[in-house]
Design an enzyme around this catalytic site. Structure first.
Site, PDB file in Angstrom:
ATOM      1  N   SER A   1     -27.880 -18.453  26.915  1.00  0.00           N
ATOM      2  CA  SER A   1     -28.105 -18.451  28.361  1.00  0.00           C
ATOM      3  C   SER A   1     -28.281 -17.041  28.893  1.00  0.00           C
ATOM      4  CB  SER A   1     -26.977 -19.177  29.091  1.00  0.00           C
ATOM      5  OG  SER A   1     -25.761 -19.040  28.435  1.00  0.00           O
TER       6      SER A   1
ATOM      7  N   GLU B   1     -35.545 -24.211  30.207  1.00  0.00           N
ATOM      8  CA  GLU B   1     -36.334 -22.980  30.302  1.00  0.00           C
ATOM      9  C   GLU B   1     -36.821 -22.642  28.896  1.00  0.00           C
ATOM     10  OE1 GLU B   1     -34.402 -20.324  33.877  1.00  0.00           O
ATOM     11  OE2 GLU B   1     -33.366 -20.318  31.976  1.00  0.00           O
TER      12      GLU B   1
ATOM     13  N   HIS C   1     -33.816 -23.097  26.459  1.00  0.00           N
ATOM     14  CA  HIS C   1     -32.545 -23.063  27.175  1.00  0.00           C
ATOM     15  C   HIS C   1     -32.313 -24.376  27.933  1.00  0.00           C
ATOM     16  CE1 HIS C   1     -30.011 -21.107  30.607  1.00  0.00           C
ATOM     17  NE2 HIS C   1     -29.251 -21.650  29.697  1.00  0.00           N
TER      18      HIS C   1
ATOM     19  N   ASN D   1     -30.569 -18.501  36.066  1.00  0.00           N
ATOM     20  CA  ASN D   1     -29.350 -17.710  36.219  1.00  0.00           C
ATOM     21  C   ASN D   1     -29.612 -16.433  37.003  1.00  0.00           C
ATOM     22  OD1 ASN D   1     -27.734 -19.563  35.009  1.00  0.00           O
ATOM     23  ND2 ASN D   1     -27.849 -18.634  32.977  1.00  0.00           N
TER      24      ASN D   1
ATOM     25  N   MET E   1     -23.231 -27.649  23.874  1.00  0.00           N
ATOM     26  CA  MET E   1     -24.681 -27.690  24.020  1.00  0.00           C
ATOM     27  C   MET E   1     -25.360 -28.305  22.795  1.00  0.00           C
ATOM     28  SD  MET E   1     -24.981 -26.723  26.995  1.00  0.00           S
ATOM     29  CE  MET E   1     -26.753 -26.651  27.190  1.00  0.00           C
TER      30      MET E   1
HETATM   31  P1  NAD Z   1     -19.406 -24.029  22.131  1.00  0.00           P
HETATM   32  O1  NAD Z   1     -18.356 -23.006  21.969  1.00  0.00           O
HETATM   33  O2  NAD Z   1     -19.060 -25.320  22.758  1.00  0.00           O
HETATM   34  O3  NAD Z   1     -20.043 -24.356  20.709  1.00  0.00           O
HETATM   35  C1  NAD Z   1     -20.448 -23.387  19.788  1.00  0.00           C
HETATM   36  C2  NAD Z   1     -20.331 -23.999  18.391  1.00  0.00           C
HETATM   37  O4  NAD Z   1     -20.931 -23.108  17.475  1.00  0.00           O
HETATM   38  C3  NAD Z   1     -18.901 -24.206  17.939  1.00  0.00           C
HETATM   39  O5  NAD Z   1     -18.716 -25.542  17.552  1.00  0.00           O
HETATM   40  C4  NAD Z   1     -18.754 -23.261  16.747  1.00  0.00           C
HETATM   41  O6  NAD Z   1     -17.934 -23.781  15.734  1.00  0.00           O
HETATM   42  C5  NAD Z   1     -20.183 -23.158  16.279  1.00  0.00           C
HETATM   43  N1  NAD Z   1     -20.453 -21.967  15.489  1.00  0.00           N
HETATM   44  C6  NAD Z   1     -20.005 -20.712  15.673  1.00  0.00           C
HETATM   45  N2  NAD Z   1     -20.537 -19.906  14.737  1.00  0.00           N
HETATM   46  C7  NAD Z   1     -21.330 -20.656  13.963  1.00  0.00           C
HETATM   47  C8  NAD Z   1     -22.159 -20.384  12.840  1.00  0.00           C
HETATM   48  N3  NAD Z   1     -22.276 -19.165  12.355  1.00  0.00           N
HETATM   49  N4  NAD Z   1     -22.857 -21.404  12.300  1.00  0.00           N
HETATM   50  C9  NAD Z   1     -22.752 -22.654  12.801  1.00  0.00           C
HETATM   51  N5  NAD Z   1     -21.981 -22.961  13.859  1.00  0.00           N
HETATM   52  C10 NAD Z   1     -21.277 -21.975  14.429  1.00  0.00           C
HETATM   53  O7  NAD Z   1     -20.584 -23.300  22.915  1.00  0.00           O
HETATM   54  P2  NAD Z   1     -21.682 -23.945  23.869  1.00  0.00           P
HETATM   55  O8  NAD Z   1     -21.143 -23.996  25.241  1.00  0.00           O
HETATM   56  O9  NAD Z   1     -22.221 -25.179  23.252  1.00  0.00           O
HETATM   57  O10 NAD Z   1     -22.785 -22.804  23.862  1.00  0.00           O
HETATM   58  C11 NAD Z   1     -23.688 -22.639  22.795  1.00  0.00           C
HETATM   59  C12 NAD Z   1     -24.838 -21.771  23.256  1.00  0.00           C
HETATM   60  O11 NAD Z   1     -25.486 -22.372  24.359  1.00  0.00           O
HETATM   61  C13 NAD Z   1     -24.419 -20.386  23.732  1.00  0.00           C
HETATM   62  O12 NAD Z   1     -25.403 -19.464  23.379  1.00  0.00           O
HETATM   63  C14 NAD Z   1     -24.338 -20.548  25.238  1.00  0.00           C
HETATM   64  O13 NAD Z   1     -24.548 -19.339  25.940  1.00  0.00           O
HETATM   65  C15 NAD Z   1     -25.493 -21.482  25.476  1.00  0.00           C
HETATM   66  N6  NAD Z   1     -25.392 -22.289  26.723  1.00  0.00           N
HETATM   67  C16 NAD Z   1     -24.201 -22.786  27.130  1.00  0.00           C
HETATM   68  C17 NAD Z   1     -24.144 -23.542  28.291  1.00  0.00           C
HETATM   69  C18 NAD Z   1     -22.843 -24.131  28.763  1.00  0.00           C
HETATM   70  O14 NAD Z   1     -22.732 -24.426  29.964  1.00  0.00           O
HETATM   71  N7  NAD Z   1     -21.879 -24.339  27.899  1.00  0.00           N
HETATM   72  C19 NAD Z   1     -25.320 -23.799  29.012  1.00  0.00           C
HETATM   73  C20 NAD Z   1     -26.529 -23.300  28.533  1.00  0.00           C
HETATM   74  C21 NAD Z   1     -26.562 -22.538  27.378  1.00  0.00           C
END
Ligand code: NAD
Length: 727
Positions: free
Chosen positions: A437, A470, A458, A508, A332
């Protein structure tokens, strides 16, 4: 000076030279020129005056509005027409067409000088002129988008366009509904030339003089009055290939493109007069149909969204976002960074893992420079945008960002730690937002010092493709913060809706009951193919079981858990899903879920096709209950009624400012079929009374099928969701 009123003239006549007339469109009351009935009447009065002016060398039609020639016919007038008869529709079409046809009969050449958007009715006005000259600016877009409203051009567009540029080009323009640039129009022969904006008027003057002198326009008038010269073989080939393509694009759910194709093939064989009559008759077949009404509603939803500032405070001017920080360079974070860079918004990105950071920056640039035509990133754009994406290993670097979006792993403790580290470094006016999310924004806000400057933003996955954002308002989020978040989302090309904090926010929350029900059906012995088939026949881009595999079963289980915890009376945790996650069947990401996967193609548009998985029956078997035989219609109701009931609860709880946000959110967030107009639009079409009846056979299934007080109230009063205002 008196302020302009709706009765101020829109079309003015002047004479830049004594023998050249100039009709200039400029609606002083609106941001765009729209062809309302009043504007048509103004045109008619000017045409009356000009028609007898045999002393003139020519007429030029242009707009004085920057970036807009004409944005089309007045769709609100269309919609307000209500239930009119077929004859009345033919009358409306004939009136507009006969008016613009007068341009092609003036005793001198007529040139449309187009600078900016020229679409729909505006494009029809332009094609009735003898010649078109276009300003070679990125704002100039010429097109017939009527198919997007379930219609086709009804003022002679289907007759004139193929006569001007050939049937094949015109079919592409009209059945595809996409706009073309000035250069493309010139290459197609639709425009005589594409010239610099500041040379447009003088070039148009030269053109009318040349035309008057050579008389070429008169030959063309004669030619365009007849049928289109085309061999039968060419026509048959064109018809077959276009029909195949349209069927593939519309899946038979959008009738307008095919209707336009059939009409244009037929009318290519007759003279323009007969073709015009036929166009109006066929137009009346589509006008006011449920699909066209639904698509017009989607137009209104997006139009409303464009104007929505996110708050009821109309005077609030949002602080512009000129630099964005992103924490977390995963799926994301990199997607959001890409969306910012694409709009040339500088972005600073941080991740605790250096490899993830490097990878995230690369993906952000690839997303930002993605080109539809090649389905991949353009190296030239990557090089251009690279200076805008900065990777930093210290969150202190966010000091100059107006907005910092946290997109780290979905873990409350990790997120809180990020805020503790980042917030003290931010400028006083900066906004901190989470892309979570499922975690409550109110809960996350407890750990920040300035909860008024904290909210959810979001984005949906994949960010490049998903239009919805959102904006989540926490209990202490200020209007200023909401307005700035909404303006930011718009500035990166998204359609934001504002939702009050709560489990699952909007999308969601409404998606879960539908997904949950798909698993209920599966364990009741309904085959995957039948469940997914029913959802697709309703118009969903993919079935719910396939969607589980795309989203990831672990993610779905986690997000579902939040809903189950919040609403235990309505929803139960699926034991099947839990077992599959424990077994590592996570969907596409593990190449195995409800389907088995082989990767089809690499690159930015990674596409995976699921195959039926022979091992799945054994996984499902322990969870199978008494098999039920359900028909397609019942399955559709089982899937979508719980979604609708949940939407009524969202409205009861006043989570949105307007019920229309439910529809926009679902269309842009999960691909709810636009030809149904949106979930609540669809429900309004059926009527609350009928929905209550539809729910009765499912009463034994428990609270998730129980009519809500709001639904019962609407059934009692014959009310509509669209007439409700939350705030
Ligand atoms: P992801 O696992 O692909 O990426 C998360 C990143 O955060 C990783 O690269 C990790 O190294 C980094 N990270 C962890 N702790 C950290 C810190 N303290 N400081 C800096 N970086 C840090 O996850 P994602 O799928 O990109 O999801 C990220 C957020 O977006 C979550 O809250 C998720 O719920 C939300 N989200 C995800 C989706 C989806 O479909 N993947 C859709 C909407 C929202």
């Amino acid at each position: 000076m008196p302020s302009p009123t709706s009765s101020s003239p829109v079309v003015s006549l002047s004479f830049p030279e004594p023998d050249v007339a100039l009709l200039t469109l400029d609606d002083p009351t609106k941001g765009a020129n729209i062809l309302s009935q009043n504007v048509l009447a103004e045109f008619a009065a000017h045409f009356d005056a000009l028609q007898s002016r045999t002393d003139l060398t020519g007429l030029i039609v242009r707009s004085a509005k920057p970036g807009i020639f004409v944005a089309g016919a007045d769709i609100r007038e269309f919609a307000a027409a209500g239930e009119i008869t077929r004859e009345q529709t033919i009358g409306i079409a004939t009136h507009g067409r006969e008016l613009f046809r007068r341009l092609s009969r003036m005793p001198f050449p007529v040139v449309a000088a187009i600078d900016g958007i020229c679409v729909g009715g505006g494009a029809e006005l332009a094609v009735w002129c003898d010649r078109r000259l276009m300003a070679d600016s990125p704002k100039t877009q010429f097109g017939f988008p009527e198919v997007k409203l379930g219609l086709f051009p009804g003022w002679g567009g289907t007759v004139r366009a193929p006569r001007l540029v050939g049937l094949s080009n015109a079919l592409e323009l009209i059945t595809g509904g996409e706009s073309i640039s000035a250069k493309q129009a010139a290459a197609m022969g639709l425009a005589t030339d594409a010239v610099a904006s500041d040379k447009l008027l003088s070039a148009a003057m030269d053109l009318v003089r040349t035309e008057k002198q050579t008389g070429d326009y008169l030959h063309d008038r004669e030619r365009w009055a007849g049928p289109i010269v085309q061999s039968e073989t060419e026509l048959a080939f064109l018809g077959a290939t276009a029909a195949g393509y349209i069927q593939q694009q519309t899946k038979g759910q959008y009738p307008a493109p095919l209707a336009a194709l059939n009409l244009m093939l037929e009318t290519s064989l007759v003279d323009a007069d007969a073709a015009c009559t036929q166009e109006a008759e066929s137009f009346a077949e589509l006008f006011n149909t449920p699909i066209s009404k639904a698509l017009i509603n989607v137009f209104f939803l997006t139009d409303r969204n464009k104007k929505d500032t996110g708050t009821t405070d109309r005077k609030l001017t949002p602080r512009p976002t000129t630099s964005v920080g992103i924490v977390g360079a995963g799926i994301m974070g990199s997607g959001i960074a890409g969306a910012c860079a694409k709009r040339e918004l500088p972005v600073t990105i941080h991740d605790t893992r250096p490899a993830a950071l490097a990878d995230g920056v690369r993906r952000a640039l690839e997303e930002a420079s993605y080109e539809k035509a090649t389905k991949g990133p353009s190296t030239e754009k990557i090089l251009k945008l690279a200076p805008l994406v900065r990777s930093v290993d210290d969150a202190a670097e966010f000091a100059r960002c107006d907005l910092v979006i946290e997109a780290v792993v979905e873990n409350e403790q990790v997120k809180r730690a990020v805020y503790a580290q980042v917030e003290p470094k931010l400028a006083d006016t900066a906004i901190l937002a989470s892309n979570t999310s499922a975690i409550s924004i109110g809960k996350l806000a407890e750990s920040v010092k300035r909860p008024d400057r904290f909210c959810g933003i979001h984005f949906f996955n994949p960010v490049r493709k998903m239009l919805l954002v959102e904006v989540i308002r926490g209990p202490k989020t200020s209007d200023e913060t909401i307005a700035a978040a909404v303006a930011f989302a718009k500035s990166v090309g998204k359609s934001p809706i504002v939702v009050e904090d709560g489990p699952g926010f909007l999308v969601n929350r409404l998606l879960f009951p539908y997904m949950n029900e798909a698993l209920e059906l599966l364990t009741a012995g309904v085959p995957i193919k039948v469940i997914d088939g029913a959802a697709k026949s309703f118009g969903m881009p993919m079935g719910p079981i396939t969607l589980y595999d795309v989203v990831g079963l672990d993610t779905a289980l986690f997000a579902g858990g939040v809903m189950v915890e919040a609403f235990p009376n309505r929803f139960l945790k699926s034991a099947l899903l839990e077992t599959m996650v424990q077994a590592g069947r996570l969907g596409q990401k593990s190449r195995s879920g409800f389907f088995a996967y082989k990767e089809k193609s690499g690159g930015a548009d990674r596409d995976m096709r699921g195959e039926p998985d022979p091992t799945f029956d054994a996984v499902l078997k322990p969870f199978l209950r008494e098999p039920q035989k359900l028909d397609g219609e019942t399955i559709v109701q089982r899937l979508f009624l719980p979604m609708l009931l949940e939407a009524t609860r969202v409205l009861e709880e006043k989570k949105l400012r307007d019920p229309r946000d439910v529809d926009l959110g679902l269309i842009f967030g999960i691909g709810f079929p636009p030809f149904k107009g949106g979930l609540l639009f669809w429900a309004d079409t059926l009527g609350a009374k009928k929905i209550v009846e539809m729910l009765k056979p499912f009463a034994a299934l428990g609270e998730r099928y129980a009519p809500t007080p709001l639904l019962l109230e609407l059934a009692r009063t014959n009310g509509k969701f669209y007439d409700l205002k939350s705030k």
